[in-house]
Motif scaffolding. Structure first.
Motif, PDB file in Angstrom:
ATOM      1  N   HIS A  15      52.722  56.155  43.483  1.00  0.00           N
ATOM      2  CA  HIS A  15      53.867  57.037  43.102  1.00  0.00           C
ATOM      3  C   HIS A  15      54.411  56.552  41.566  1.00  0.00           C
ATOM      4  O   HIS A  15      54.332  57.294  40.745  1.00  0.00           O
ATOM      5  CB  HIS A  15      54.666  57.704  43.749  1.00  0.00           C
ATOM      6  CG  HIS A  15      54.156  58.977  44.843  1.00  0.00           C
ATOM      7  ND1 HIS A  15      53.088  58.648  45.512  1.00  0.00           N
ATOM      8  CD2 HIS A  15      54.302  60.259  44.605  1.00  0.00           C
ATOM      9  CE1 HIS A  15      52.667  59.736  46.240  1.00  0.00           C
ATOM     10  NE2 HIS A  15      53.415  60.901  45.602  1.00  0.00           N
ATOM     11  N   HIS A  19      53.939  58.199  38.051  1.00  0.00           N
ATOM     12  CA  HIS A  19      54.977  58.522  37.541  1.00  0.00           C
ATOM     13  C   HIS A  19      55.266  59.944  38.262  1.00  0.00           C
ATOM     14  O   HIS A  19      55.683  60.959  37.735  1.00  0.00           O
ATOM     15  CB  HIS A  19      55.043  59.018  36.028  1.00  0.00           C
ATOM     16  CG  HIS A  19      56.380  58.826  35.226  1.00  0.00           C
ATOM     17  ND1 HIS A  19      57.054  57.544  35.158  1.00  0.00           N
ATOM     18  CD2 HIS A  19      57.254  59.771  34.927  1.00  0.00           C
ATOM     19  CE1 HIS A  19      58.238  57.922  34.494  1.00  0.00           C
ATOM     20  NE2 HIS A  19      58.229  59.033  34.274  1.00  0.00           N
ATOM     21  N   GLN A  20      55.128  59.686  39.408  1.00  0.00           N
ATOM     22  CA  GLN A  20      55.411  61.020  40.386  1.00  0.00           C
ATOM     23  C   GLN A  20      56.566  60.842  41.225  1.00  0.00           C
ATOM     24  O   GLN A  20      57.106  59.783  41.328  1.00  0.00           O
ATOM     25  CB  GLN A  20      54.308  61.441  41.304  1.00  0.00           C
ATOM     26  CG  GLN A  20      53.181  61.616  40.545  1.00  0.00           C
ATOM     27  CD  GLN A  20      51.783  61.914  41.600  1.00  0.00           C
ATOM     28  OE1 GLN A  20      51.619  60.967  42.382  1.00  0.00           O
ATOM     29  NE2 GLN A  20      51.000  62.983  41.419  1.00  0.00           N
ATOM     30  N   GLU A  21      57.370  61.901  41.705  1.00  0.00           N
ATOM     31  CA  GLU A  21      58.698  61.846  42.500  1.00  0.00           C
ATOM     32  C   GLU A  21      58.407  60.952  43.769  1.00  0.00           C
ATOM     33  O   GLU A  21      57.704  61.062  44.462  1.00  0.00           O
ATOM     34  CB  GLU A  21      58.936  63.553  42.906  1.00  0.00           C
ATOM     35  CG  GLU A  21      60.444  63.494  43.722  1.00  0.00           C
ATOM     36  CD  GLU A  21      60.405  64.799  44.417  1.00  0.00           C
ATOM     37  OE1 GLU A  21      61.456  64.798  45.046  1.00  0.00           O
ATOM     38  OE2 GLU A  21      59.524  65.663  44.078  1.00  0.00           O
ATOM     39  N   HIS A  23      61.087  60.401  46.993  1.00  0.00           N
ATOM     40  CA  HIS A  23      62.154  61.112  47.663  1.00  0.00           C
ATOM     41  C   HIS A  23      62.367  59.956  48.673  1.00  0.00           C
ATOM     42  O   HIS A  23      61.925  59.614  49.868  1.00  0.00           O
ATOM     43  CB  HIS A  23      61.726  62.431  48.201  1.00  0.00           C
ATOM     44  CG  HIS A  23      62.826  62.974  48.921  1.00  0.00           C
ATOM     45  ND1 HIS A  23      63.110  64.300  48.642  1.00  0.00           N
ATOM     46  CD2 HIS A  23      63.977  62.529  49.811  1.00  0.00           C
ATOM     47  CE1 HIS A  23      64.150  64.534  49.446  1.00  0.00           C
ATOM     48  NE2 HIS A  23      64.890  63.632  49.976  1.00  0.00           N
ATOM     49  N   ALA A  52      56.948  70.088  48.692  1.00  0.00           N
ATOM     50  CA  ALA A  52      56.787  69.230  47.489  1.00  0.00           C
ATOM     51  C   ALA A  52      55.600  68.296  47.731  1.00  0.00           C
ATOM     52  O   ALA A  52      55.753  67.022  48.054  1.00  0.00           O
ATOM     53  CB  ALA A  52      58.076  68.496  47.027  1.00  0.00           C
ATOM     54  N   ALA A  55      55.397  64.588  46.254  1.00  0.00           N
ATOM     55  CA  ALA A  55      56.530  63.592  46.495  1.00  0.00           C
ATOM     56  C   ALA A  55      55.952  62.726  47.525  1.00  0.00           C
ATOM     57  O   ALA A  55      55.409  63.030  48.660  1.00  0.00           O
ATOM     58  CB  ALA A  55      57.769  64.442  46.724  1.00  0.00           C
ATOM     59  N   HIS A 100      65.745  56.219  39.333  1.00  0.00           N
ATOM     60  CA  HIS A 100      66.465  57.121  38.998  1.00  0.00           C
ATOM     61  C   HIS A 100      66.714  57.135  37.235  1.00  0.00           C
ATOM     62  O   HIS A 100      66.610  58.488  36.831  1.00  0.00           O
ATOM     63  CB  HIS A 100      67.919  56.742  39.476  1.00  0.00           C
ATOM     64  CG  HIS A 100      69.146  57.841  39.096  1.00  0.00           C
ATOM     65  ND1 HIS A 100      68.701  59.281  39.219  1.00  0.00           N
ATOM     66  CD2 HIS A 100      70.116  57.885  38.476  1.00  0.00           C
ATOM     67  CE1 HIS A 100      69.565  59.984  38.860  1.00  0.00           C
ATOM     68  NE2 HIS A 100      70.432  59.141  38.329  1.00  0.00           N
ATOM     69  N   LEU A 104      62.528  59.600  38.611  1.00  0.00           N
ATOM     70  CA  LEU A 104      61.621  60.001  39.726  1.00  0.00           C
ATOM     71  C   LEU A 104      62.284  59.770  40.894  1.00  0.00           C
ATOM     72  O   LEU A 104      61.518  60.198  42.122  1.00  0.00           O
ATOM     73  CB  LEU A 104      60.741  58.544  39.787  1.00  0.00           C
ATOM     74  CG  LEU A 104      59.814  58.312  38.477  1.00  0.00           C
ATOM     75  CD1 LEU A 104      59.061  57.115  38.636  1.00  0.00           C
ATOM     76  CD2 LEU A 104      58.895  59.437  38.087  1.00  0.00           C
ATOM     77  N   SER A 106      64.519  61.193  44.104  1.00  0.00           N
ATOM     78  CA  SER A 106      65.483  61.955  45.025  1.00  0.00           C
ATOM     79  C   SER A 106      65.859  61.358  46.155  1.00  0.00           C
ATOM     80  O   SER A 106      65.181  60.633  46.641  1.00  0.00           O
ATOM     81  CB  SER A 106      64.723  63.338  45.223  1.00  0.00           C
ATOM     82  OG  SER A 106      64.262  64.162  44.062  1.00  0.00           O
ATOM     83  N   ALA A 125      71.405  61.742  42.010  1.00  0.00           N
ATOM     84  CA  ALA A 125      70.024  61.976  42.524  1.00  0.00           C
ATOM     85  C   ALA A 125      70.077  62.544  43.936  1.00  0.00           C
ATOM     86  O   ALA A 125      69.041  62.709  44.569  1.00  0.00           O
ATOM     87  CB  ALA A 125      69.292  60.619  42.629  1.00  0.00           C
TER      88      ALA A 125
END
Length: 422
Positions: A15, A19-21, A23, A52, A55, A100, A104, A106, A125
């Protein structure tokens, strides 16, 4: 659960590359069993049920990897459930600030709801909080907050999972949650003053879904034994596991609580070299090791060892302890293999570290020591169940381990007020 944990590191790396979220679900800085299991179980649940899909849900243990061995009840329970330590992700293995800043991150907080000052930049975040303490501050309007007065944060996680789709909860996750609630709530003992009906309901729910879970007494006793088991630790780890530091007269004195017999401690191979290295690396002028052990009848025994290469300091500390009257420790000298280590049997078994610290502060002298700057050292010790320590033993004697009972009796004798909840 096992496959989820084992795939976390690869998922994190993938990720970041895409460049993906990411969490992150993270417990508090004490990183006790409740924080660890709550983070693992909630991240696993979110990964299975989140809307999501892009994520990565990553549980993070909020301590450096090097400190994980000190959390002996946690290492025990994860090992029992087949969760390899090598697959876990620790705070020093993930750059939360960098994630952060890259947009990216959460962050879900479990078993706490206020980030320390060093992490203040991560506050924006935070998207969810799950805690069993009273709220100390309001969160942003978009942050989902669950703060309920239950005995264990794992109870709130269990309720969350139980409200989700059927089939998500597997046996290892259930066993982790089951053991954590039992340990946090002192085997569901009402006399301990911590358990709530919701904790009991969650333990019953887990047992109903997985009847093969071990008996409550078996689980609780195994975890209690693991919490105080230092047999697998190095000397350095034993000294760090429950450590406080006093300062005075431009010197530092370490005070370690160790659950092992003094004679066995003094027989450890290379002990003197380990004591030298421990103090030199941290700038400690000396060390007081407070031993507590129990015989087959669960009767406590306390002993002391005073180490310092500075003869004046060692003599001062030994004299203060020998001559103390508030309280009297009733010390009897024991043989020591080295002149730089003083050894004692402590006749007053109710004189815990809290009682001895003022004696040591006064012995150190200087304006600071008398008022007592007493430093909690990172990593913090494996936390005790704070409400267990404060439970009113006059009402009933709960089925606690002897260490908890002894500590509580000592507090009652001092007339100390109850502390705040965990």
């Amino acid at each position: 659960m096992e496959r989820f944990v084992e795939g976390n590191r690869a998922a994190l790396q993938e990720h970041v590359r895409r460049h993906q979220e990411i969490h992150v679900v993270m417990g508090n800085e004490a990183c006790d069993l409740d924080s660890t299991v709550s983070a693992l179980a909630l991240a696993y649940f979110l990964a299975k049920t989140s809307s999501a899909p892009k994520a990565a849900f990553i549980p993070v243990l909020n301590i450096p990897r090097a400190d994980f061995a000190l959390r002996t009840e946690t290492t025990f329970l994860l090992r029992e459930q087949g969760i390899p330590a090598a697959s876990l992700i620790f705070r020093d293995e993930i750059d939360l600030g960098g994630l952060h800043r890259a947009g990216l991150l959460s962050l879900t907080l479990v078993d706490h709801h206020v980030l320390p000052g060093a992490d203040a930049a991560l506050e924006e975040a935070v998207v969810e909080v799950l805690d069993h303490r009273p709220l100390e501050r309001d969160r942003a309007p978009g942050c989902q907050v669950t703060a309920e007065p239950v005995g264990s944060c794992a109870t709130l996680v269990t309720e969350r999972i139980a409200q989700g789709p059927p089939g998500v909860l597997d046996r290892p996750t259930a066993a982790l949650l089951h053991g954590t609630i039992l340990l946090d709530c002192v085997n569901l003992s009402p006399a301990a003053g911590k358990v709530t009906p919701r904790d009991v309901a969650c333990v019953s729910l887990l047992e109903a879904r997985f009847p093969e879970l071990p008996a409550r007494d078996t689980v609780f006793e195994a975890l209690q034994a693991a919490k105080f088991d230092v047999s697998g630790l190095t000397t350095e780890q034993m000294l760090r596991k429950d450590l406080k530091v006093l300062s005075g007269d431009e010197l530092l004195l370490a005070i370690s609580a160790i659950y092992v017999d003094l004679e066995a401690f003094l027989r450890r191979p290379g002990l003197l070299q380990d004591l030298d290295a421990f103090c030199q690396a941290r700038g400690y002028a000396g060390l007081v090791a407070m031993m507590i052990s129990f015989n087959e009848c669960n009767e406590p025994s306390r002993q002391l060892a005073v180490y310092s290469r500075h003869e004046t300091l060692r003599s001062t500390v030994c004299q203060a302890l020998e001559e103390a009257t508030a309280p009297s420790l009733h010390l009897q000298p024991l043989p020591s293999p080295w002149s730089c280590v003083g050894a004692y049997a402590q006749g007053n078994a109710l004189a815990s570290r809290k009682k001895v610290l003022p004696i040591l502060r006064a012995a150190l002298g200087g304006p600071g020591a008398a008022g007592g700057p007493e430093e909690e050292v990172v990593p913090p010790p494996t936390p005790m169940n704070s409400l267990v320590e404060e439970c009113p033993l006059a009402q009933a004697v709960p089925p606690l381990c002897p260490q908890d009972v002894l500590e509580r009796v000592s507090r009652i004798a001092a007339g100390q007020p109850p502390g705040s909840p965990k």
